[in-house]
Design a protein around this motif. Structure first.
Motif: not given
Lengths: 401, 429
Positions: B44-53
């Motif tokens: 259920m955790a958000p996709s890691v692709r939703s965090l941009g660095v």
């Protein structure tokens, strides 16, 4: 493939992660196969039981053969390591077999004395037999011998002839015991292999020469007949093979309370299960701590070579071949160089000029100075060390202001 | 996927039902249930692709000083993100606090600063960025590492700059700008003035004295606009360690101090790092040479090659037309002599003034003084032999007209600077 959105980099698409998983698929399959193989091997192979007198022991000292034959005859043989685990439901249909009863403690003996069913003692009897109403004592049998039954016991008669070895039994006069015990298979000196007495409504049998029920000897002489007739009187056998840590007392019936009473335990119930759960939790902790927050970062580092390595290597070469000539020549050379500089002697002006200058500066005889700086090679390490110390002293004099 | 400590704690709580039920099966059920719940949480955790660095590393940092690398993390998705970001760097960058907790609403971004304190010179490449995003129950989450290229250039320490003020003061004395009326005996005629007590009588200009009636002295100022070529040898002997640092580092320190001093003195400095090819080059007017040189040699590593000295002579012939001071920062020993150093110095000394500077190993001196036992005597003999050979090579170089400076790693830079000042004072540049 790394995606860049508005100047930001994000993780690559999951599809490529799936592709990576596909690339590693065979590795996973191999690991799973190996894990299954290991699990099967571990589950199916047991280390062979080498405990003497154990009903699962397959060594010549084990007792698997007799247990197997009894089971084939419909006798239920159950081996226990703790008296508290005996939980004998119906003593009247159960034979309690005690292996090596002389190791039992007083409380345990007392609990066995209260037991109403039949008892068979295998091995030296110690104080257990008298407590059960069988007035015999142990006698060592240093030399084994064959003996025939000299008694009316049908089991002994059926056996015919047995070997007496290890321990024997001798009847004693005991005022507390009414019936004199029946001893059979006595050697010339009176040591008997077998004794039986009816006391308090139960039959107590002792087979002191317990070796005759082992796998190695069961098929010899009349051992099988004696063992099977003695042990197979009832449909159930509880085979107690004492653990040395066992201090519990005999239990009857299938009540947990009796077991707890028999096995004094200061920890509350459920402690074992709680510890088991905590051990599983340790596994979860390992999963938690074992997951690394990203891989280690590799870094190419330069090799470390000390500049003095070459010189040290040369020193080891000098030492290994005892090159005192080269070592002292170099030390003399540097000392001469330093002293020449100090005294203002030009490098190319020759040894005589330097020796004369040192002679003037220190007052030492020129011949001595020349011998120190240009003399022969010292033949031993000790003489080399002396020479170097003398050169150091000379140099100190030259450098003295 | 990753687990948090809460999962472990929840698993440990399984001891309670296991104890109450006195059942190992209950313990197993609880632990497996906990793991299943954690797996659901991670799903259920958000996709890691939703965090941009985005990485914004410092351009360069001097060795021994601190800097901060910035990592901008932005929530590109529509859900609130909670988790952590690891800004991984190699160990020698000295990033001690590389893990940053993040909590970002949709569209938010945050600047995360990772303090860097490098312990090694050179171009250091960053590792991957690792993102952890927790699930709604905080039991587990998703984790992914991905490359975000970044590089930080660690400049040489230039520890020898502490020697610079003293040398600049001596330079000003030479230059006549100092309050001390100590005129240097530099070669360039500056002006004439009346004699004041204390002036060197040798500077009296008798012709002017006769014409004016007063005693007139000539004043000189140190030469300016001389050309200085610094050559840093990066061949195999520069890789060996002297007092825990490669010889090359001491050579770089000496090159930096010399170029700083010479640039202040008004000389034109150019520098090259050479083994078989040119590894780095710096040539800039004025004091900019110092920074340019530091930047150029920052990423130079010793190469395990024999130096090509004839090639260096050809390079300098093509590059330097006027008479210059050629400073060779190399190693003087028999190995260097065999590789053609002496011939090269002979060829260069025909047209230029050559200064050969070599990093000496203080350990050899202590070996040479060792008198503990017979083994120590053999070591002393070997060290003395090496010292004699070095002296022989240095003597050959001196006979070719070259200046030779032999000093330990910490003393080399001031020794080279002092020799430069001495040459300048003597007007030999």
């Amino acid at each position: 493939m790394t995606a860049v959105t508005e100047g930001f980099t994000t993780a690559p698409r999951a599809a490529s992660a799936r592709a990576a998983a596909r690339r590693g698929r065979w590795g996973i399959v191999v690991i799973v196969l190996i894990a299954v193989l290991v699990a099967v091997v571990v589950a199916t192979t047991r280390a062979p039981d080498s405990t003497p007198m154990s009903t699962t022991g397959t060594t010549p000292a084990g007792a698997r053969a007799v247990a197997q034959v009894l089971r084939d005859q419909g006798v239920d043989v159950r081996q226990v390591a703790w008296l508290a685990d005996a939980r004998i439901a119906s003593p009247e249909t159960t034979t309690l077999v005690l292996v090596d009863p002389s190791t039992l403690g007083p409380a345990q003996v007392a609990s066995i004395a209260r037991y109403p069913g039949d008892v068979v003692l295998l091995g030296s009897v110690g104080s257990v037999a008298p407590a059960l109403g069988l007035a015999v004592e142990d006698v060592p049998v240093p030399v084994a011998g064959l003996a025939r039954p000299a008694c009316a016991d049908p089991d002994a008669q059926a056996a015919g002839q047995v070997r007496v070895q290890g321990w024997g039994l001798r009847a004693v006069d005991d005022a507390a015991v009414d019936d004199a015990p029946l001893t059979c298979f006595a050697l010339a000196d009176g040591a008997a292999a077998f004794a039986r007495a009816e006391a308090d409504g139960r039959t107590v049998t002792a087979i002191a020469s317990a070796d005759l029920v082992t796998n190695g000897e069961l098929d010899q002489l009349g051992h099988a007949a004696l063992a099977l007739r003695t042990l197979g009187r009832h449909p159930q056998v509880v085979w107690y093979l004492g653990d040395i840590f066992d201090d519990t007392t005999l239990t009857t019936g299938d009540s947990g309370a009796a077991a707890i009473e028999a096995r004094p335990d200061f920890l509350p119930p459920g402690t074992g299960s709680a510890l088991y759960a905590l051990a599983l939790a340790v596994g979860v902790v390992a999963l938690w701590r074992g997951r690394r927050f990203g891989a280690l970062v590799r870094e190419p580092l330069p090799v470390v070579v000390r500049a003095s390595e070459a010189t040290r290597g040369r020193a080891r070469l000098y030492r290994s071949i005892g090159a005192r000539g080269r070592a002292t020549a170099a030390l003399r050379g540097t000392a001469a160089l330093r002293m020449g500089r100090r005294l203002g002697v030009a490098r190319g002006s020759g040894r005589d000029a330097l020796v004369a200058a040192i002679h003037r500066a220190t007052g030492r005889p020129a011949g001595e100075v020349a011998a120190l700086l240009y003399g022969p090679v010292p033949p031993t390490d000790a003489q080399m060390m002396t020479l170097v110390a003398q050169i150091d002293a000379l140099e100190k004099e030259v450098h003295r202001p | 996927m990753y687990l948090t400590g809460w999962t472990a704690l929840l698993a440990a709580l399984g001891a309670v039902p296991a104890a109450a039920l006195e059942s190992r099966a209950a313990a197993w059920l609880w632990v497996l249930g906990t793991l299943a719940l954690a797996g659901l949480d991670a799903w259920m955790a958000p996709s890691v692709r939703s965090l941009g660095v985005r990485r914004e590393p410092p351009e360069s940092v001097r060795l021994g000083e601190s800097a901060a690398s910035t990592l901008v993390a932005a929530n590109l998705g529509r859900r609130t993100l909670r988790g952590a970001v690891r800004d991984a760097w190699p160990p020698s960058v000295g990033a001690t606090q590389a893990r940053h907790p993040v909590a970002l609403g949709p569209g938010e971004s945050v600047r995360l600063r990772t303090a860097l304190r490098p312990t090694r010179r050179g171009d250091l490449t960053a590792g991957a960025v690792t993102v952890r995003l927790a699930g709604p129950l905080r039991l587990a989450g998703r984790q992914r590492s991905f490359a975000v290229p970044a590089r930080v250039r660690v400049l040489p320490e230039f520890a020898s700059r502490r020697h610079l003020p003293a040398r600049l003061a001596r330079l000003r004395e030479l230059d006549g700008r100092s309050s001390v009326l100590l005129k240097g005996a530099g070669s360039e005629f500056d002006s004439m003035r009346e004699y004041v007590p204390g002036d060197d009588v040798r500077t009296i200009d008798w012709r002017s004295t006769a014409r004016r009636g007063d005693v007139i002295v000539r004043t000189y100022r140190p030469e300016r606009d001389r050309r200085i070529v610094v050559v840093v040898d990066t061949s195999r002997l520069s890789a060996t360690r002297v007092a825990d640092a490669p010889r090359l580092d001491a050579s770089i320190e000496a090159a930096l101090l010399l170029s700083a001093l010479a640039a202040h003195a008004g000389d034109r400095v150019q520098a090259t790092a050479w083994d078989r090819v040119e590894r780095a080059r710096a040539a800039a007017p004025g004091t900019r040479i110092v920074h340019q040189l530091a930047d150029a040699v920052a990423a130079v590593e010793p190469s395990l090659l024999e130096p090509d000295w004839p090639g260096l002579v050809r390079l300098l012939q093509g590059r330097v037309s006027q008479r210059s001071l050629v400073v060779l920062l190399t190693t003087v020993d028999t190995g260097a002599a065999d590789s053609g150093l002496i011939d090269a110095v002979g060829a260069l000394a025909a047209r230029h003034l050559v200064l050969v500077a070599s990093v000496e190993d203080p350990e050899l001196a202590s070996l040479e003084r060792g008198r503990a036992d017979a083994d120590a005597h053999y070591e002393a003999g070997a060290a003395a032999r090496a010292s004699l050979e070095r002296e022989a090579v240095a003597g050959m170089l001196r006979r070719l007209g070259a200046e030779v400076v032999l000093a330990g790693p910490d003393e080399l830079a001031p020794a080279v600077a002092d020799r430069y000042l001495a040459l300048k004072t003597a007007g030999r540049l």
